[in-house]
Each structure stands twice: as structure tokens, then as C-alpha cells.
Design a protein around this motif. Structure first.
Motif, short mmCIF file in Angstrom:
data_model
loop_
_atom_site.label_atom_id
_atom_site.label_comp_id
_atom_site.label_asym_id
_atom_site.label_seq_id
_atom_site.Cartn_x
_atom_site.Cartn_y
_atom_site.Cartn_z
N ASP A 41 23.81 -19.81 0.89
CA ASP A 41 23.85 -18.49 0.25
C ASP A 41 24.78 -18.49 -0.95
N GLU A 42 25.92 -19.17 -0.83
CA GLU A 42 26.88 -19.24 -1.94
C GLU A 42 26.28 -20.03 -3.12
N TRP A 43 25.58 -21.12 -2.83
CA TRP A 43 24.92 -21.88 -3.90
C TRP A 43 23.88 -21.02 -4.61
N ASN A 44 23.09 -20.28 -3.83
CA ASN A 44 22.09 -19.40 -4.43
C ASN A 44 22.75 -18.36 -5.31
N ARG A 45 23.85 -17.75 -4.84
CA ARG A 45 24.55 -16.74 -5.61
C ARG A 45 25.05 -17.32 -6.93
N ARG A 46 25.65 -18.49 -6.86
CA ARG A 46 26.16 -19.13 -8.08
C ARG A 46 25.02 -19.50 -9.02
N THR A 47 23.92 -19.99 -8.48
CA THR A 47 22.77 -20.36 -9.30
C THR A 47 22.23 -19.15 -10.03
N VAL A 48 22.09 -18.04 -9.33
CA VAL A 48 21.58 -16.82 -9.95
C VAL A 48 22.50 -16.39 -11.09
N ARG A 49 23.80 -16.46 -10.87
CA ARG A 49 24.75 -16.05 -11.92
C ARG A 49 24.67 -16.96 -13.14
N VAL A 50 24.53 -18.26 -12.93
CA VAL A 50 24.43 -19.19 -14.06
C VAL A 50 23.14 -18.95 -14.83
N VAL A 51 22.04 -18.80 -14.10
CA VAL A 51 20.75 -18.56 -14.75
C VAL A 51 20.78 -17.24 -15.52
N ALA A 52 21.33 -16.20 -14.92
CA ALA A 52 21.39 -14.90 -15.58
C ALA A 52 22.24 -14.95 -16.85
N SER A 53 23.30 -15.72 -16.81
CA SER A 53 24.16 -15.81 -18.00
C SER A 53 23.49 -16.60 -19.12
N ALA A 54 22.58 -17.50 -18.78
CA ALA A 54 21.93 -18.33 -19.79
C ALA A 54 20.59 -17.75 -20.27
N ALA A 55 20.05 -16.79 -19.54
CA ALA A 55 18.74 -16.23 -19.88
C ALA A 55 18.83 -15.34 -21.12
N ARG A 56 17.74 -15.33 -21.89
CA ARG A 56 17.69 -14.51 -23.10
C ARG A 56 17.55 -13.03 -22.77
N LEU A 68 12.91 -21.95 -10.12
CA LEU A 68 13.84 -22.54 -9.15
C LEU A 68 13.52 -22.15 -7.71
N GLY A 69 12.54 -21.27 -7.53
CA GLY A 69 12.16 -20.85 -6.19
C GLY A 69 13.07 -19.79 -5.61
N LEU A 70 13.78 -19.07 -6.47
CA LEU A 70 14.67 -18.01 -6.01
C LEU A 70 14.00 -16.66 -6.23
N SER A 71 13.92 -15.87 -5.19
CA SER A 71 13.24 -14.58 -5.27
C SER A 71 14.14 -13.52 -5.89
N GLU A 72 13.54 -12.39 -6.24
CA GLU A 72 14.31 -11.28 -6.79
C GLU A 72 15.26 -10.72 -5.74
N ASP A 73 14.91 -10.84 -4.46
CA ASP A 73 15.81 -10.38 -3.40
C ASP A 73 17.12 -11.16 -3.42
N ILE A 74 17.04 -12.45 -3.67
CA ILE A 74 18.25 -13.28 -3.75
C ILE A 74 19.06 -12.86 -4.97
N ALA A 75 18.39 -12.55 -6.08
CA ALA A 75 19.09 -12.12 -7.28
C ALA A 75 19.79 -10.79 -7.04
N ARG A 76 19.13 -9.86 -6.36
CA ARG A 76 19.76 -8.58 -6.06
C ARG A 76 20.97 -8.78 -5.16
N ALA A 77 20.83 -9.63 -4.17
CA ALA A 77 21.95 -9.89 -3.25
C ALA A 77 23.11 -10.52 -4.00
N ALA A 78 22.83 -11.40 -4.94
CA ALA A 78 23.90 -12.05 -5.72
C ALA A 78 24.61 -11.04 -6.61
N ARG A 79 23.87 -10.06 -7.07
CA ARG A 79 24.45 -9.06 -7.95
C ARG A 79 25.34 -8.09 -7.18
#
Length: 99
Positions: A41-56, A68-79
Motif C-alpha cells: 500500500d505504501e509503494w502504491n501511495r508513493r507511486t501515485v504521488r510520483v506519477v501525479a507530480s510528473a503528469a502534465r 502501471l495497473g493502478l486504479s483510480e481508487d488507489i489514487a483517491r486513497a493515496a490522496r
């Protein structure tokens, strides 16, 4: 062979959880699985944050997370969920030089 919950001896170290083969799972296995899930879960959270910071933009972020196979639910949870952070060390007061 143990086929139902509760038939294991208390000395066996087994809990009342079952694996997919209908055998009991030991307490150490349960603890290991919980630790692995927490780490995942921590890896997913960090991945979402890195991707979000690099996305246009948000569409780019969604596409990259999808790749990367990460759903929007994982992104919401990371946020919404912050990691258990340890208290930050306070800055030590600096010694002032005598004039």
C-alpha cells in the motif's frame, strides 16, 4: 488434515484464518501477509504521488496510472491517506559565538 476452523491445537501457532486450500494459516504467516500488504500500500501511495507530480494534467495522470495497473481508487486513497510519519526532529538551537 484440518478442514475446518477451530480444530487446530493452541500449541500449533495456528489462527482461525484459512488459506485457499482449507488449511489454517499460522500467526506468523498472517503477520507477514499484513506487513507485506502495508508495504505494498505504501509503494502504491508513493507511486501515485510520483506519477501525479510528473503528469502534465489529470488525463495524463490517469493514463500513466492505468499503464502501471493502478486504479483510480488507489489514487483517491493515496490522496486522502497520509503515511504514519514519525515526528520531525526539531532544529537544535545554534550556539551563538561570543563577541
Amino acid at each position: 488434515m484440518i478442514t475446518s476452523i477451530g480444530e487446530g491445537s493452541s500449541m500449533s501457532g495456528q489462527t482461525n484464518q484459512k488459506s485457499s486450500e482449507s488449511t489454517l494459516i499460522s500467526a506468523s504467516d498472517t503477520a507477514r501477509m499484513a506487513a507485506e500488504q502495508k508495504m505494498h500500500d505504501e509503494w502504491n501511495r508513493r507511486t501515485v504521488r510520483v506519477v501525479a507530480s510528473a503528469a502534465r494534467d489529470v488525463d495524463d495522470c490517469r493514463m500513466l496510472l492505468s499503464i502501471l495497473g493502478l486504479s483510480e481508487d488507489i489514487a483517491r486513497a493515496a490522496r486522502t491517506r497520509q503515511p504514519n510519519s514519525s515526528p520531525k526532529k526539531s532544529a537544535r538551537p545554534r550556539a551563538h559565538a561570543a563577541a
